[in-house]
Write a protein that holds these residues in place. Sequence first.
Motif, PDB file in Angstrom:
ATOM      1  N   TYR A 142      -8.503 -13.367  -7.029  1.00 48.49           N
ATOM      2  CA  TYR A 142      -7.816 -12.199  -6.305  1.00 48.49           C
ATOM      3  C   TYR A 142      -7.996 -11.184  -6.711  1.00 48.49           C
ATOM      4  CZ  TYR A 142      -3.609  -9.656  -5.526  1.00 48.49           C
ATOM      5  OH  TYR A 142      -2.781  -8.761  -4.974  1.00 48.49           O
TER       6      TYR A 142
ATOM      7  N   MET B  92     -10.952  -9.802  -5.232  1.00 49.98           N
ATOM      8  CA  MET B  92     -10.600  -9.354  -3.750  1.00 49.98           C
ATOM      9  C   MET B  92      -9.813  -8.262  -3.377  1.00 49.98           C
ATOM     10  SD  MET B  92     -11.682 -10.006  -0.483  1.00 49.98           S
ATOM     11  CE  MET B  92     -12.700 -11.641  -0.753  1.00 49.98           C
TER      12      MET B  92
ATOM     13  N   TYR C 112     -12.138  -5.179  -4.015  1.00 47.91           N
ATOM     14  CA  TYR C 112     -12.782  -4.941  -2.959  1.00 47.91           C
ATOM     15  C   TYR C 112     -12.170  -4.366  -1.723  1.00 47.91           C
ATOM     16  CZ  TYR C 112     -15.992  -5.903   1.142  1.00 47.91           C
ATOM     17  OH  TYR C 112     -16.589  -5.995   2.403  1.00 47.91           O
ATOM     18  N   ALA C 113     -10.852  -4.809  -1.439  1.00 48.14           N
ATOM     19  CA  ALA C 113      -9.983  -4.206  -0.477  1.00 48.14           C
ATOM     20  C   ALA C 113      -9.701  -2.554  -0.881  1.00 48.14           C
ATOM     21  CB  ALA C 113      -8.623  -4.972  -0.392  1.00 48.14           C
TER      22      ALA C 113
ATOM     23  N   LEU D  36     -12.659  -0.518  -0.275  1.00 51.71           N
ATOM     24  CA  LEU D  36     -12.759  -0.344   1.199  1.00 51.71           C
ATOM     25  C   LEU D  36     -11.769   0.940   1.664  1.00 51.71           C
ATOM     26  CD1 LEU D  36     -13.260  -3.905   2.612  1.00 51.71           C
ATOM     27  CD2 LEU D  36     -15.052  -2.080   2.453  1.00 51.71           C
ATOM     28  N   ASN D  37     -10.702   0.665   1.224  1.00 45.82           N
ATOM     29  CA  ASN D  37      -9.519   1.743   1.820  1.00 45.82           C
ATOM     30  C   ASN D  37      -9.478   3.057   1.030  1.00 45.82           C
ATOM     31  OD1 ASN D  37      -7.442   2.547   3.302  1.00 45.82           O
ATOM     32  ND2 ASN D  37      -5.872   1.175   2.669  1.00 45.82           N
ATOM     33  N   ARG D  38      -9.834   3.027  -0.220  1.00 49.98           N
ATOM     34  CA  ARG D  38      -9.721   4.181  -0.813  1.00 49.98           C
ATOM     35  C   ARG D  38     -10.832   5.116  -1.174  1.00 49.98           C
ATOM     36  NH1 ARG D  38      -6.283   3.030  -6.444  1.00 49.98           N
ATOM     37  NH2 ARG D  38      -8.514   2.430  -7.022  1.00 49.98           N
TER      38      ARG D  38
ATOM     39  N   SER E 133      -1.310   3.630  -4.670  1.00 43.87           N
ATOM     40  CA  SER E 133      -1.754   4.353  -5.695  1.00 43.87           C
ATOM     41  C   SER E 133      -2.087   5.875  -5.314  1.00 43.87           C
ATOM     42  CB  SER E 133      -3.053   4.005  -6.336  1.00 43.87           C
ATOM     43  OG  SER E 133      -4.127   3.871  -5.420  1.00 43.87           O
TER      44      SER E 133
ATOM     45  N   VAL F 282      -2.520   6.128  -1.522  1.00 45.67           N
ATOM     46  CA  VAL F 282      -3.036   5.133  -0.526  1.00 45.67           C
ATOM     47  C   VAL F 282      -2.278   3.815  -0.809  1.00 45.67           C
ATOM     48  CG1 VAL F 282      -5.146   3.761  -0.209  1.00 45.67           C
ATOM     49  CG2 VAL F 282      -5.391   6.358  -0.743  1.00 45.67           C
ATOM     50  N   THR F 283      -1.958   3.590   0.360  1.00 54.50           N
ATOM     51  CA  THR F 283      -0.900   2.115   0.453  1.00 54.50           C
ATOM     52  C   THR F 283      -1.881   1.106   0.828  1.00 54.50           C
ATOM     53  OG1 THR F 283       1.015   3.317   1.405  1.00 54.50           O
ATOM     54  CG2 THR F 283       0.983   1.103   1.607  1.00 54.50           C
ATOM     55  N   THR F 284      -1.783  -0.030  -0.257  1.00 55.21           N
ATOM     56  CA  THR F 284      -2.388  -1.172  -0.068  1.00 55.21           C
ATOM     57  C   THR F 284      -1.711  -2.508   0.277  1.00 55.21           C
ATOM     58  OG1 THR F 284      -2.505  -1.207  -2.420  1.00 55.21           O
ATOM     59  CG2 THR F 284      -4.667  -0.413  -1.539  1.00 55.21           C
TER      60      THR F 284
ATOM     61  N   PHE G 205      -1.438   0.848  -9.552  1.00 57.09           N
ATOM     62  CA  PHE G 205      -0.443   1.046  -8.653  1.00 57.09           C
ATOM     63  C   PHE G 205       1.007   1.286  -8.953  1.00 57.09           C
ATOM     64  CE2 PHE G 205      -3.749  -2.033  -7.759  1.00 57.09           C
ATOM     65  CZ  PHE G 205      -4.438  -1.539  -6.594  1.00 57.09           C
TER      66      PHE G 205
ATOM     67  N   MET H 143      -5.045 -11.373   0.529  1.00 55.53           N
ATOM     68  CA  MET H 143      -5.754 -10.140   0.244  1.00 55.53           C
ATOM     69  C   MET H 143      -7.051 -10.213   0.938  1.00 55.53           C
ATOM     70  SD  MET H 143      -5.912  -7.244  -1.402  1.00 55.53           S
ATOM     71  CE  MET H 143      -4.267  -7.156  -2.150  1.00 55.53           C
TER      72      MET H 143
ATOM     73  N   TYR I 284      -6.648  -8.968   4.332  1.00 53.35           N
ATOM     74  CA  TYR I 284      -6.644  -7.630   4.335  1.00 53.35           C
ATOM     75  C   TYR I 284      -7.926  -7.143   4.268  1.00 53.35           C
ATOM     76  CZ  TYR I 284      -5.039  -2.998   2.949  1.00 53.35           C
ATOM     77  OH  TYR I 284      -4.890  -1.620   2.720  1.00 53.35           O
ATOM     78  N   ALA I 285      -8.845  -7.501   3.202  1.00 51.06           N
ATOM     79  CA  ALA I 285     -10.066  -6.832   3.097  1.00 51.06           C
ATOM     80  C   ALA I 285     -11.028  -6.996   4.530  1.00 51.06           C
ATOM     81  CB  ALA I 285     -10.747  -7.357   2.021  1.00 51.06           C
TER      82      ALA I 285
ATOM     83  N   LEU J 107      -9.838  -4.920   7.222  1.00 57.06           N
ATOM     84  CA  LEU J 107     -10.327  -3.257   6.717  1.00 57.06           C
ATOM     85  C   LEU J 107     -11.772  -3.116   7.126  1.00 57.06           C
ATOM     86  CD1 LEU J 107      -8.854  -2.413   3.408  1.00 57.06           C
ATOM     87  CD2 LEU J 107      -8.323  -1.628   5.496  1.00 57.06           C
TER      88      LEU J 107
ATOM     89  N   SER K 102      -2.213   4.696   6.130  1.00 55.55           N
ATOM     90  CA  SER K 102      -3.004   4.583   5.067  1.00 55.55           C
ATOM     91  C   SER K 102      -3.105   3.172   4.689  1.00 55.55           C
ATOM     92  CB  SER K 102      -2.078   5.331   3.865  1.00 55.55           C
ATOM     93  OG  SER K 102      -2.642   4.858   2.701  1.00 55.55           O
ATOM     94  N   TYR K 103      -2.229   2.162   4.813  1.00 58.48           N
ATOM     95  CA  TYR K 103      -2.512   0.847   4.845  1.00 58.48           C
ATOM     96  C   TYR K 103      -3.595   0.195   5.690  1.00 58.48           C
ATOM     97  CZ  TYR K 103      -1.447  -4.199   5.096  1.00 58.48           C
ATOM     98  OH  TYR K 103      -1.546  -5.514   4.897  1.00 58.48           O
ATOM     99  N   LEU K 104      -3.634   0.746   6.859  1.00 56.34           N
ATOM    100  CA  LEU K 104      -4.556   0.319   7.837  1.00 56.34           C
ATOM    101  C   LEU K 104      -5.848   0.935   7.718  1.00 56.34           C
ATOM    102  CD1 LEU K 104      -2.595   0.344  10.853  1.00 56.34           C
ATOM    103  CD2 LEU K 104      -3.373  -1.883   9.505  1.00 56.34           C
ATOM    104  N   GLY K 105      -6.165   2.085   6.753  1.00 52.49           N
ATOM    105  CA  GLY K 105      -7.447   2.767   6.455  1.00 52.49           C
ATOM    106  C   GLY K 105      -7.530   3.673   7.632  1.00 52.49           C
TER     107      GLY K 105
END
Lengths: 200, 200
Positions: free
Chosen positions: A140, A143, A146-147, A150-152, B67, B75-77, B100, B143, B146-147, B150, B180-183
């Motif tokens: 977890y 992963m 990694y997510a 990718l996003n930040r 975070s 950045v929302t994850t 976070f 997760m 989500y990765a 993205l 932000s969550y969706l990048g």
Amino acid sequence: MCEHKNTFVNSFKQFLNNIHPISDQDFNAGFRLFQEVNLLKGEYFVQQGEICNQIGFVVEGTLRIFSSNQSGKEVTTCFCTKHKTTTSYKSFIRQEPSEFAIQTIENAQLLTITSGDIEKLYQENEAWSIIGRRLMEREYLVMEGYAVMLNRESAKEKYKKMIQDMPGIIQVAKIEDLASYLGVTRRTLTRIREEILHER
Amino acid sequence: MCEHKNTFVNSFKQFLNNIHPISDQDFNAGFRLFQEVNLLKGEYFVQQGEICNQIGFVVEGTLRIFSSNQSGKEVTTCFCTKHKTTTSYKSFIRQEPSEFAIQTIENAQLLTITSGDIEKLYQENEAWSIIGRRLMEREYLVMEGYAVMLNRESAKEKYKKMIQDMPGIIQVAKIEDLASYLGVTRRTLTRIREEILHER
């Protein structure tokens, strides 16, 4: 038992012990259910669309996890290196066709166990059950990392993080697979590599 | 026990039972370790930099995990909705400062347990231990989804998937947090929303 066999049994035991202390008796109760599997470079551990019935501990070598869309474009989402586990978790847990293929990118040696056997082992043996939970926690966190990456992170930050966390991968993976894993174009990755080279 | 209390105890028991069958005796052995926590909209479950010592089951309400970088950009994850669990896993598992923050985006009611208590519960009670492993498997799959989203999907596909998987979120979250969550940028998300509206 030959010396080679001894080495990889010890490396597996060490891997488990680092997760949670396990006695010889508990280790042996589980270890007899594992198979040694040798794959040549380019061979598949699981094909996309197949049910992934096994989880593997990577003794040697590297594997790549990817999915192909209808037009054949591949997206790489994971590299599994030495002393890590590999499986298509969703397929393994739910016993449904795998969204992903897992293919070696260099010759690999694995210790594998079926989902039925590991489920039984978890029920019968407390040490293995704790290891199973801790292993999922680790997976977890990998992963999540990694997510979040990718996003930040910017493309350059992502590549630098990769060099730091998985230095061996850069040597064995194709540049298009590295780019795909990082969610950047091949062209961007080539540019970043040159920039980093000049920074040194 | 009042009717309100009864309802949320049952909803928690149902949640656990869906993961793995649990007897009344096993349920009660664990449930006595949980606390009821009520948070108003905007309150924090954990602050960034704090050790997150608790895991919470969301009885009602929605929380956002994010975070902030040094310049204050958030950045929302993750969004944690009703009947899901919420914690900052890395901090919770390793007892280290959380990367976070977790903040409610509407009033929320949680059942929480400390990391020490749940670890003891896992060791003492097999049903809870199995639930713990299955829960981590579920969280891993969320997760991973989500990765993969993205890295693999277009901005529009990502938003459509979000509408499908978490329809309630669209009503309560701010557009910048959804973006932000969706990048994607806020501007891109606004454009996509208009396109989807015209497609209907």
